[in-house]
Design an enzyme around this catalytic site. Sequence first.
Site, short mmCIF file in Angstrom:
data_model
loop_
_atom_site.label_atom_id
_atom_site.label_comp_id
_atom_site.label_asym_id
_atom_site.label_seq_id
_atom_site.Cartn_x
_atom_site.Cartn_y
_atom_site.Cartn_z
N ASN A 50 0.82 -1.40 0.27
CA ASN A 50 -0.22 -0.22 -0.11
C ASN A 50 1.13 1.10 -0.10
OD1 ASN A 50 -1.84 2.46 1.48
ND2 ASN A 50 -2.73 0.52 1.06
N CYS A 88 -10.19 -6.13 -1.25
CA CYS A 88 -10.87 -4.80 -1.37
C CYS A 88 -11.86 -5.48 -2.79
CB CYS A 88 -10.89 -3.37 -1.15
SG CYS A 88 -9.86 -2.84 -2.31
N ASP A 105 -8.90 4.65 4.44
CA ASP A 105 -8.13 3.67 3.10
C ASP A 105 -9.43 2.98 2.51
OD1 ASP A 105 -5.62 3.18 2.71
OD2 ASP A 105 -6.44 1.22 2.58
N GLU A 115 -2.36 -4.96 -3.83
CA GLU A 115 -2.48 -5.66 -4.64
C GLU A 115 -2.29 -5.10 -5.93
OE1 GLU A 115 -4.42 -5.04 -2.16
OE2 GLU A 115 -5.30 -6.43 -1.50
N SER A 117 -7.56 -9.86 3.19
CA SER A 117 -8.89 -9.35 1.84
C SER A 117 -8.73 -8.65 1.00
CB SER A 117 -10.06 -10.29 3.13
OG SER A 117 -10.79 -10.58 2.02
ZN LIG Z 1 -7.56 -3.02 -2.34
#
Ligand SMILES: [Zn+2]
Length: 154
Positions: free
Chosen positions: A47, A85, A148, A60, A83
Amino acid sequence: MPDRAALDRLALDAAYEQAIKSRREGGIPIGSALMNPAGEIVARGHNLRVQSGDPTAHAETVCIRNAGRRRDWHTLTLASTLSPCAMCSGAAVLHRIPRVVIGENTTFLGREDWLRAEGAQVLVLNDPRCVSLMREFIAAHPDLWNEDIGVPES
Ligand SMILES: [Zn+2]
């Protein structure tokens, strides 16, 4: 023939290293990695929203961006400490990534349902390192975390 479960752990380890790197930089501690069938990490990312100011710079998505132009997406495994988004799941679905390894989904549940519905194999490893990393971060920086995931200011 490499042991699939062992490779999944290695992919998650690479993602976890990225999450730690982001935390060291003062960023959101979420990391990601892409692994090919031979067990080689072909891209990494974490991130970057705090570091770069880009609200779409999720781990990701950054990792997929770092993988560059390629035609072997359908053979890759995407690992993430958390997990994925809706946006990141979308990037995985778009590129037909068939396998998604997830560190944990207890602090945040992304769109695993959608990944599965699109035919991806989704494995949640319930890794205690990933859970404590996110728990500590959310407790220390609740506003940063809510920003976020699009939660309005209260
Ligand atoms: Zn994401």
